[in-house]
Design a protein around this motif. Structure first.
Motif, PDB file in Angstrom:
ATOM      1  N   VAL A  96       7.701  -5.279 -10.526  1.00 20.23           N
ATOM      2  CA  VAL A  96       6.645  -4.593  -9.768  1.00 20.23           C
ATOM      3  C   VAL A  96       5.773  -3.792 -10.738  1.00 20.23           C
ATOM      4  N   VAL A  97       4.471  -3.871 -10.513  1.00 20.07           N
ATOM      5  CA  VAL A  97       3.497  -3.076 -11.257  1.00 20.07           C
ATOM      6  C   VAL A  97       2.957  -2.008 -10.319  1.00 20.07           C
ATOM      7  N   PHE A  98       2.922  -0.766 -10.793  1.00 25.19           N
ATOM      8  CA  PHE A  98       2.451   0.348  -9.992  1.00 25.19           C
ATOM      9  C   PHE A  98       1.055   0.744 -10.444  1.00 25.19           C
ATOM     10  N   VAL A  99       0.136   0.891  -9.482  1.00 22.96           N
ATOM     11  CA  VAL A  99      -1.237   1.298  -9.784  1.00 22.96           C
ATOM     12  C   VAL A  99      -1.566   2.513  -8.929  1.00 22.96           C
ATOM     13  N   THR A 100      -1.982   3.603  -9.565  1.00 17.93           N
ATOM     14  CA  THR A 100      -2.335   4.822  -8.844  1.00 17.93           C
ATOM     15  C   THR A 100      -3.836   4.853  -8.586  1.00 17.93           C
ATOM     16  N   VAL A 101      -4.194   5.022  -7.327  1.00 15.80           N
ATOM     17  CA  VAL A 101      -5.593   5.164  -6.916  1.00 15.80           C
ATOM     18  C   VAL A 101      -5.813   6.623  -6.558  1.00 15.80           C
ATOM     19  N   ARG A 102      -6.831   7.221  -7.162  1.00 15.19           N
ATOM     20  CA  ARG A 102      -7.117   8.639  -6.900  1.00 15.19           C
ATOM     21  C   ARG A 102      -8.293   8.794  -5.996  1.00 15.19           C
ATOM     22  N   ALA A 122       0.842  -1.194   0.000  1.00 14.54           N
ATOM     23  CA  ALA A 122       0.000   0.000   0.000  1.00 14.54           C
ATOM     24  C   ALA A 122       0.880   1.248   0.000  1.00 14.54           C
ATOM     25  N   PRO A 123       0.300   2.402  -0.316  1.00 17.91           N
ATOM     26  CA  PRO A 123       1.089   3.641  -0.274  1.00 17.91           C
ATOM     27  C   PRO A 123       1.766   3.794   1.094  1.00 17.91           C
ATOM     28  N   GLN A 124       2.989   4.211   1.074  1.00 19.58           N
ATOM     29  CA  GLN A 124       3.801   4.433   2.271  1.00 19.58           C
ATOM     30  C   GLN A 124       4.246   3.142   2.972  1.00 19.58           C
ATOM     31  N   ALA A 125       3.868   1.978   2.475  1.00 23.73           N
ATOM     32  CA  ALA A 125       4.300   0.715   3.090  1.00 23.73           C
ATOM     33  C   ALA A 125       5.756   0.450   2.749  1.00 23.73           C
ATOM     34  N   ALA A 126       6.488  -0.026   3.713  1.00 26.18           N
ATOM     35  CA  ALA A 126       7.900  -0.317   3.499  1.00 26.18           C
ATOM     36  C   ALA A 126       8.116  -1.616   2.729  1.00 26.18           C
ATOM     37  N   ALA A 133      -9.696  -3.999  -3.432  1.00 25.35           N
ATOM     38  CA  ALA A 133     -10.239  -2.798  -2.787  1.00 25.35           C
ATOM     39  C   ALA A 133      -9.090  -2.101  -2.064  1.00 25.35           C
ATOM     40  N   PRO A 134      -8.723  -0.884  -2.481  1.00 21.47           N
ATOM     41  CA  PRO A 134      -7.609  -0.176  -1.842  1.00 21.47           C
ATOM     42  C   PRO A 134      -7.826  -0.044  -0.343  1.00 21.47           C
ATOM     43  N   THR A 135      -6.855  -0.496   0.421  1.00 18.64           N
ATOM     44  CA  THR A 135      -6.986  -0.526   1.871  1.00 18.64           C
ATOM     45  C   THR A 135      -6.483   0.738   2.556  1.00 18.64           C
ATOM     46  N   ALA A 136      -5.693   1.527   1.863  1.00 17.59           N
ATOM     47  CA  ALA A 136      -5.080   2.703   2.487  1.00 17.59           C
ATOM     48  C   ALA A 136      -5.461   3.996   1.781  1.00 17.59           C
ATOM     49  N   GLY A 137      -6.559   3.972   1.040  1.00 18.74           N
ATOM     50  CA  GLY A 137      -6.999   5.183   0.358  1.00 18.74           C
ATOM     51  C   GLY A 137      -6.178   5.487  -0.873  1.00 18.74           C
ATOM     52  N   PRO A 138      -6.210   6.762  -1.301  1.00 21.02           N
ATOM     53  CA  PRO A 138      -5.498   7.167  -2.514  1.00 21.02           C
ATOM     54  C   PRO A 138      -3.980   7.009  -2.390  1.00 21.02           C
ATOM     55  N   GLY A 139      -3.340   6.837  -3.535  1.00 25.78           N
ATOM     56  CA  GLY A 139      -1.887   6.736  -3.574  1.00 25.78           C
ATOM     57  C   GLY A 139      -1.451   5.687  -4.569  1.00 25.78           C
ATOM     58  N   VAL A 140      -0.166   5.368  -4.540  1.00 30.18           N
ATOM     59  CA  VAL A 140       0.415   4.389  -5.461  1.00 30.18           C
ATOM     60  C   VAL A 140       0.561   3.055  -4.736  1.00 30.18           C
TER      61      VAL A 140
END
Length: 72
Positions: free
Chosen positions: A66-72, A17-21, A38-45
């Motif tokens: 790695v595949v990057f998906v942006t959630v707005r 998730a976004p900001q996950a290490a 279903a995005p678990t951490a809201g918007p982000g990459v």
């Protein structure tokens, strides 16, 4: 859904998730080619990776690129 791997093989999919290490398991031991996330951490990459793993032996492929998906 139609299986996409030969009998005896499984797919593991991890997500970060976004900001996950690091990555965490999302779909482990599946044989189908798609699933809804279903995005678990809201918007982000979000980052995704997958590998092919044998169901009864200790063999597995390397992780996919790695595949990057942006959630707005």
């Amino acid at each position: 859904a139609d299986p996409v791997v030969p009998s005896g093989w499984l797919i593991d999919v991890h997500v970060a998730a976004p900001q996950a290490a690091d990555f965490a398991p999302w779909q482990n031991g599946v044989t189908i080619k798609s699933a809804a996330y279903a995005p678990t951490a809201g918007p982000g990459v979000y980052r995704f990776r997958a590998r092919l793993r044998h169901a009864s032996a200790p063999s597995a492929s390397d992780w996919s690129p790695v595949v990057f998906v942006t959630v707005r």
